[in-house]
Scaffold this active site. Structure first.
Site, PDB file in Angstrom:
ATOM      1  N   PHE A  80       0.673  -1.373   0.401  1.00 46.03           N
ATOM      2  CA  PHE A  80      -0.164   0.493   0.152  1.00 46.03           C
ATOM      3  C   PHE A  80       0.666   0.784  -0.216  1.00 46.03           C
ATOM      4  O   PHE A  80       0.718   2.342  -0.306  1.00 46.03           O
ATOM      5  CB  PHE A  80      -0.743  -0.055   1.356  1.00 46.03           C
ATOM      6  CG  PHE A  80      -0.326   0.353   2.520  1.00 46.03           C
ATOM      7  CD1 PHE A  80      -0.222   1.457   3.344  1.00 46.03           C
ATOM      8  CD2 PHE A  80       0.598  -0.099   3.239  1.00 46.03           C
ATOM      9  CE1 PHE A  80       0.180   2.104   3.931  1.00 46.03           C
ATOM     10  CE2 PHE A  80       0.820   0.004   4.843  1.00 46.03           C
ATOM     11  CZ  PHE A  80       1.157   1.225   4.839  1.00 46.03           C
TER      12      PHE A  80
ATOM     13  N   LYS B 288      -1.144  -7.514  -8.958  1.00 41.58           N
ATOM     14  CA  LYS B 288      -1.838  -7.079  -8.366  1.00 41.58           C
ATOM     15  C   LYS B 288      -1.914  -6.394  -7.452  1.00 41.58           C
ATOM     16  O   LYS B 288      -0.722  -6.512  -6.500  1.00 41.58           O
ATOM     17  CB  LYS B 288      -2.059  -8.350  -7.431  1.00 41.58           C
ATOM     18  CG  LYS B 288      -3.851  -9.211  -6.806  1.00 41.58           C
ATOM     19  CD  LYS B 288      -3.565  -7.991  -5.391  1.00 41.58           C
ATOM     20  CE  LYS B 288      -3.170  -8.528  -4.541  1.00 41.58           C
ATOM     21  NZ  LYS B 288      -3.683  -7.557  -3.542  1.00 41.58           N
TER      22      LYS B 288
ATOM     23  N   GLU C 172      -5.317  -3.780  -2.025  1.00 43.61           N
ATOM     24  CA  GLU C 172      -6.282  -3.286  -2.042  1.00 43.61           C
ATOM     25  C   GLU C 172      -6.697  -2.143  -1.277  1.00 43.61           C
ATOM     26  O   GLU C 172      -8.118  -1.740  -0.627  1.00 43.61           O
ATOM     27  CB  GLU C 172      -7.790  -4.168  -1.016  1.00 43.61           C
ATOM     28  CG  GLU C 172      -6.846  -5.501   0.015  1.00 43.61           C
ATOM     29  CD  GLU C 172      -5.551  -6.000   0.087  1.00 43.61           C
ATOM     30  OE1 GLU C 172      -4.225  -5.874  -0.794  1.00 43.61           O
ATOM     31  OE2 GLU C 172      -5.403  -7.247   1.075  1.00 43.61           O
ATOM     32  N   ARG C 173      -5.855  -1.462  -0.026  1.00 46.87           N
ATOM     33  CA  ARG C 173      -6.035  -0.165   0.930  1.00 46.87           C
ATOM     34  C   ARG C 173      -6.199   0.731  -0.048  1.00 46.87           C
ATOM     35  O   ARG C 173      -6.712   1.704   0.551  1.00 46.87           O
ATOM     36  CB  ARG C 173      -5.443  -0.555   1.874  1.00 46.87           C
ATOM     37  CG  ARG C 173      -5.235  -1.713   2.727  1.00 46.87           C
ATOM     38  CD  ARG C 173      -5.047  -1.750   3.941  1.00 46.87           C
ATOM     39  NE  ARG C 173      -3.325  -2.661   3.343  1.00 46.87           N
ATOM     40  CZ  ARG C 173      -2.184  -2.818   4.434  1.00 46.87           C
ATOM     41  NH1 ARG C 173      -2.725  -1.968   5.867  1.00 46.87           N
ATOM     42  NH2 ARG C 173      -1.658  -3.157   4.715  1.00 46.87           N
TER      43      ARG C 173
ATOM     44  N   SER D 209       5.497  -6.658   3.523  1.00 50.67           N
ATOM     45  CA  SER D 209       6.264  -7.332   4.707  1.00 50.67           C
ATOM     46  C   SER D 209       6.679  -8.607   4.713  1.00 50.67           C
ATOM     47  O   SER D 209       6.786  -9.749   3.531  1.00 50.67           O
ATOM     48  CB  SER D 209       4.577  -7.254   5.439  1.00 50.67           C
ATOM     49  OG  SER D 209       3.622  -8.534   5.357  1.00 50.67           O
TER      50      SER D 209
ATOM     51  N   CYS E 281       9.609   1.213   3.062  1.00 54.38           N
ATOM     52  CA  CYS E 281      10.475   0.523   3.779  1.00 54.38           C
ATOM     53  C   CYS E 281      11.882   1.218   4.102  1.00 54.38           C
ATOM     54  O   CYS E 281      13.071   0.120   4.668  1.00 54.38           O
ATOM     55  CB  CYS E 281      10.651  -0.807   2.991  1.00 54.38           C
ATOM     56  SG  CYS E 281      11.009  -0.032   1.587  1.00 54.38           S
TER      57      CYS E 281
ATOM     58  N   GLU F  19       9.785  -3.818  12.697  1.00 55.22           N
ATOM     59  CA  GLU F  19       9.173  -3.104  12.057  1.00 55.22           C
ATOM     60  C   GLU F  19       7.614  -2.370  12.818  1.00 55.22           C
ATOM     61  O   GLU F  19       6.783  -2.597  12.322  1.00 55.22           O
ATOM     62  CB  GLU F  19       9.137  -3.489  10.676  1.00 55.22           C
ATOM     63  CG  GLU F  19       8.737  -2.206  10.013  1.00 55.22           C
ATOM     64  CD  GLU F  19       8.393  -2.626   8.387  1.00 55.22           C
ATOM     65  OE1 GLU F  19       7.858  -3.468   7.879  1.00 55.22           O
ATOM     66  OE2 GLU F  19       9.347  -2.189   7.477  1.00 55.22           O
TER      67      GLU F  19
HETATM   68  P1  NAD Z   1       1.308  -6.613   2.696  1.00 59.02           P
HETATM   69  O1  NAD Z   1       2.796  -7.608   2.809  1.00 59.02           O
HETATM   70  O2  NAD Z   1       0.785  -6.701   3.803  1.00 59.02           O
HETATM   71  O3  NAD Z   1       1.015  -6.413   1.643  1.00 59.02           O
HETATM   72  C1  NAD Z   1       1.705  -7.092   0.192  1.00 59.02           C
HETATM   73  C2  NAD Z   1       0.946  -7.503  -0.882  1.00 59.02           C
HETATM   74  O4  NAD Z   1       0.759  -8.893  -0.525  1.00 59.02           O
HETATM   75  C3  NAD Z   1      -0.285  -6.553  -0.971  1.00 59.02           C
HETATM   76  O5  NAD Z   1      -1.268  -6.252  -1.804  1.00 59.02           O
HETATM   77  C4  NAD Z   1      -1.148  -7.765  -0.199  1.00 59.02           C
HETATM   78  O6  NAD Z   1      -3.093  -8.056  -0.856  1.00 59.02           O
HETATM   79  C5  NAD Z   1      -0.480  -8.977  -0.273  1.00 59.02           C
HETATM   80  N1  NAD Z   1      -0.991 -10.098   1.254  1.00 59.02           N
HETATM   81  C6  NAD Z   1      -1.271  -9.140   2.277  1.00 59.02           C
HETATM   82  N2  NAD Z   1      -1.432 -10.651   3.671  1.00 59.02           N
HETATM   83  C7  NAD Z   1      -1.227 -11.291   2.278  1.00 59.02           C
HETATM   84  C8  NAD Z   1      -1.133 -13.284   1.801  1.00 59.02           C
HETATM   85  N3  NAD Z   1      -1.569 -13.566   3.930  1.00 59.02           N
HETATM   86  N4  NAD Z   1      -1.209 -13.804   1.522  1.00 59.02           N
HETATM   87  C9  NAD Z   1      -0.591 -13.415   0.177  1.00 59.02           C
HETATM   88  N5  NAD Z   1      -1.188 -11.853  -0.267  1.00 59.02           N
HETATM   89  C10 NAD Z   1      -1.203 -11.850   0.182  1.00 59.02           C
HETATM   90  O7  NAD Z   1       2.883  -4.931   2.690  1.00 59.02           O
HETATM   91  P2  NAD Z   1       2.434  -3.659   3.055  1.00 59.02           P
HETATM   92  O8  NAD Z   1       1.543  -3.158   4.136  1.00 59.02           O
HETATM   93  O9  NAD Z   1       0.399  -3.344   1.781  1.00 59.02           O
HETATM   94  O10 NAD Z   1       2.894  -2.741   2.546  1.00 59.02           O
HETATM   95  C11 NAD Z   1       4.120  -2.040   4.152  1.00 59.02           C
HETATM   96  C12 NAD Z   1       5.313  -3.131   4.019  1.00 59.02           C
HETATM   97  O11 NAD Z   1       6.073  -3.736   2.765  1.00 59.02           O
HETATM   98  C13 NAD Z   1       5.875  -3.349   5.126  1.00 59.02           C
HETATM   99  O12 NAD Z   1       6.846  -4.385   5.571  1.00 59.02           O
HETATM  100  C14 NAD Z   1       7.164  -1.997   4.128  1.00 59.02           C
HETATM  101  O13 NAD Z   1       8.687  -2.206   4.631  1.00 59.02           O
HETATM  102  C15 NAD Z   1       7.711  -2.968   3.386  1.00 59.02           C
HETATM  103  N6  NAD Z   1       8.209  -2.603   1.490  1.00 59.02           N
HETATM  104  C16 NAD Z   1       9.484  -3.117   1.577  1.00 59.02           C
HETATM  105  C17 NAD Z   1       9.607  -2.511   0.278  1.00 59.02           C
HETATM  106  C18 NAD Z   1      10.755  -2.954  -0.188  1.00 59.02           C
HETATM  107  O14 NAD Z   1      11.137  -2.894  -1.132  1.00 59.02           O
HETATM  108  N7  NAD Z   1      11.791  -3.929   0.402  1.00 59.02           N
HETATM  109  C19 NAD Z   1       8.577  -1.296  -0.348  1.00 59.02           C
HETATM  110  C20 NAD Z   1       7.522  -0.592  -0.060  1.00 59.02           C
HETATM  111  C21 NAD Z   1       7.177  -1.041   1.341  1.00 59.02           C
END
Ligand code: NAD
Length: 496
Positions: free
Chosen positions: A148, A172, A175-176, A225, A280, A382
């Site tokens: 998101f 994909k 969704e937020r 994450s 991140c 985090e």
């Molecule tokens: P998230 O992991 O909750 O979601 C990321 C994606 O995964 C979304 O599209 C979500 O729909 C999907 N997802 C969530 N739960 C799932 C599941 N159980 N099974 C399958 N798919 C699932 O992350 P977020 O809260 O949207 O974003 C924040 C996180 O992203 C933070 O941890 C941040 O550090 C990380 N991030 C990392 C980078 C990087 O380059 N390393 C860059 C941006 C964000």
């Protein structure tokens, strides 16, 4: 209320079986809904991408690049609307959204150079009359799953290069806050992408698992994450797909006693609290070397925090906006409470911050916590909120050991005027992206972005040169055209 659908084969389609609310975090109100794709809808998108692949693969790279040039122009022409959509659903202030979009556009600019990037390698006369070359062919249908916190930039890390190198794509998004992502994808189609080359499915785990399990999807790029990154990497790899999965972070800044403290405080303020710490690469831990440095940092940072403005996304005077959801706001506040219970000192407390006129928004004020120690939960996990932790150590070696021992290794930086110390730090620290007096060392688009340790699962980083390799497979051809009538006998020894 509007329900956002999907973009499949060039048209918006609805799949109203399941929906989810999309909030405006600045007000706390529901602004719209998003439809969560079923397995069948995702399979439809994969089929569209698969059908579009042969013609797109055979389209000359220079023609594919021309679409990218038009896409870049459309992104610039529509920047205000894109940033409004980002702010409305993510909460980041418009000036911050503009920075995000600009970083995304730079990836499109890099993809414009794809004819040069795909030139391959050639060796003449590797044997008598034999030439050999390596070329880089697209994989087929590839998928991207994005978080998101950068709804414009992170998808643009992925599909411009994937598509420019000849693949077709199913995205994909989170969704937020999917509106800006969908809007941008429609601009890519307007720029001249044939239907089916870029498809967007909104959804949750059901959509993601379909992408991970379908054998027509050849590679998966993920950003999000760490627990989900690890899951994606394991499942995609077990299914024989190429996968890169970028995860979470805990980025430390070492503050050396010789650092210019005013400079440290102003740059740490932006890096820790910008975008409410939901980056991140946010700097979430300052490791002060020596009590004198720590005391100076705390007193100046405390004063600086009194000047910060938190409020709704559309007011450009605000420094940062709300966090993404009410649940996340409560989680961030829980980390602050936990730090207090575990013995840290809350110097500035952002819980319960008031934003007049926006009482139901998801706001957390800038928070500064001193005397944090490595076993505390707020240090280990985090937080992803506007919270800066200060850890006090006696030596630079101790500071580096802390960073190396942490499970994440995304970004880090050192503030010092000592070149030798800075060089030792960048040579030895176990982190993928390093800043020297630079708080957010996010690589430019013609380098690649990737952390170490549990911040990245996979071998190739995002965007830049690594993306060219990630989205293509090497084929090496060895060729001979014997003169007419020349016949050779069978050779039983290995060719040399
Ligand atoms: P998230 O992991 O909750 O979601 C990321 C994606 O995964 C979304 O599209 C979500 O729909 C999907 N997802 C969530 N739960 C799932 C599941 N159980 N099974 C399958 N798919 C699932 O992350 P977020 O809260 O949207 O974003 C924040 C996180 O992203 C933070 O941890 C941040 O550090 C990380 N991030 C990392 C980078 C990087 O380059 N390393 C860059 C941006 C964000």
């Amino acid at each position: 209320m509007t329900t956002l659908g999907h973009l499949i084969n060039g048209v918006r389609v609805a799949d109203g079986r399941r929906t989810q609310d999309i909030f405006n975090p600045s007000t706390g109100e529901v602004g719209s809904q998003v439809s969560l794709a079923s397995k069948a809808t995702v399979e439809e998108a994969i089929a569209a991408a698969e059908a579009a692949f042969p013609a797109w693969r055979d389209t000359p790279p220079a023609k594919r690049a021309r679409v990218m040039y038009r896409f870049k122009q459309l992104l610039e022409d529509n920047a205000d609307e894109i940033c409004r959509l980002i702010g409305q659903e993510h909460g980041k202030i418009v000036h911050d959204a503009k920075g995000e979009l600009q970083r995304g556009i730079e990836n499109v600019e890099y993809a414009c150079g794809v004819p040069e990037l795909l030139k391959g390698e050639h060796s003449k006369n590797v044997g008598p009359g034999i030439d050999s070359w390596s070329e880089f062919q697209p994989l087929g249908v590839v998928a991207g799953i994005t978080p998101f916190n950068f709804p414009a930039m992170v998808p643009l890390w992925m599909y411009p290069m994937a598509i420019a190198t000849g693949n077709t794509f199913v995205l994909k998004p989170s969704e937020r806050d999917p509106s800006s992502t969908l809007y941008i994808a429609e601009l890519a189609l307007e720029a001249g992408l044939p239907a089916g080359v870029l498809n967007v499915v909104n959804g949750d785990k059901e959509a993601v698992d379909t992408l991970l399990d379908d054998s027509r999807v050849k590679a998966v790029s993920f950003v999000g994450s760490t627990p989900i990154a690890e899951y994606i990497y394991s499942r995609a790899s077990a299914n024989g797909k190429r996968c890169q999965a970028l995860g979470g972070a805990k980025n430390h800044a070492i503050v050396m006693p010789d650092a210019d403290m005013d400079n440290v405080v102003s740059s740490l303020t932006g890096a820790a609290f910008g975008s409410s710490g939901e980056r991140c690469m946010a700097l979430s831990v300052a490791v002060a070397v020596g009590d004198a440095a720590a005391d100076a940092l705390i007193s100046k940072m405390q004063a600086q925090l009194q000047t910060l403005k938190v409020g709704p996304y559309h007011d450009g005077d605000n420094d940062f906006g709300p966090v993404i959801t009410k649940a996340h706001m409560e989680k961030v506040c829980g980390y602050i409470a936990g730090a207090q219970e575990q013995g840290a000192e809350i110097v500035v407390d952002g819980r319960g911050v008031e934003v007049p006129g926006h009482e139901n928004g998801f706001y957390v004020g800038g928070t500064l916590i001193d005397r944090v120690t490595p076993e505390m939960t707020c240090y280990l996990e985090e937080i992803f909120g506007p919270v800066l932790l200060v850890v006090r150590v006696d030596t630079m070696q101790e500071a580096m050991q802390l960073i190396d021992d942490h499970e994440y290794g995304n970004g880090t930086c050192i503030y010092t005027r000592d070149g030798e110390a800075a060089r030792y730090f960048s040579d030895n620290i176990q982190v993928g992206m390093v800043g020297i007096n630079v708080p957010l060392p996010v690589p430019v688009s013609y380098h690649s972005f990737g952390g170490w340790k549990r911040s990245l699962f996979g071998d190739l980083a995002a965007y830049g040169p690594d993306a060219v390799r990630f989205y293509t497979k090497r084929k090496t051809v060895t060729q001979r055209w014997p003169s007419a009538g020349v016949r050779e006998g069978a050779q039983f020894s290995f060719p040399s």
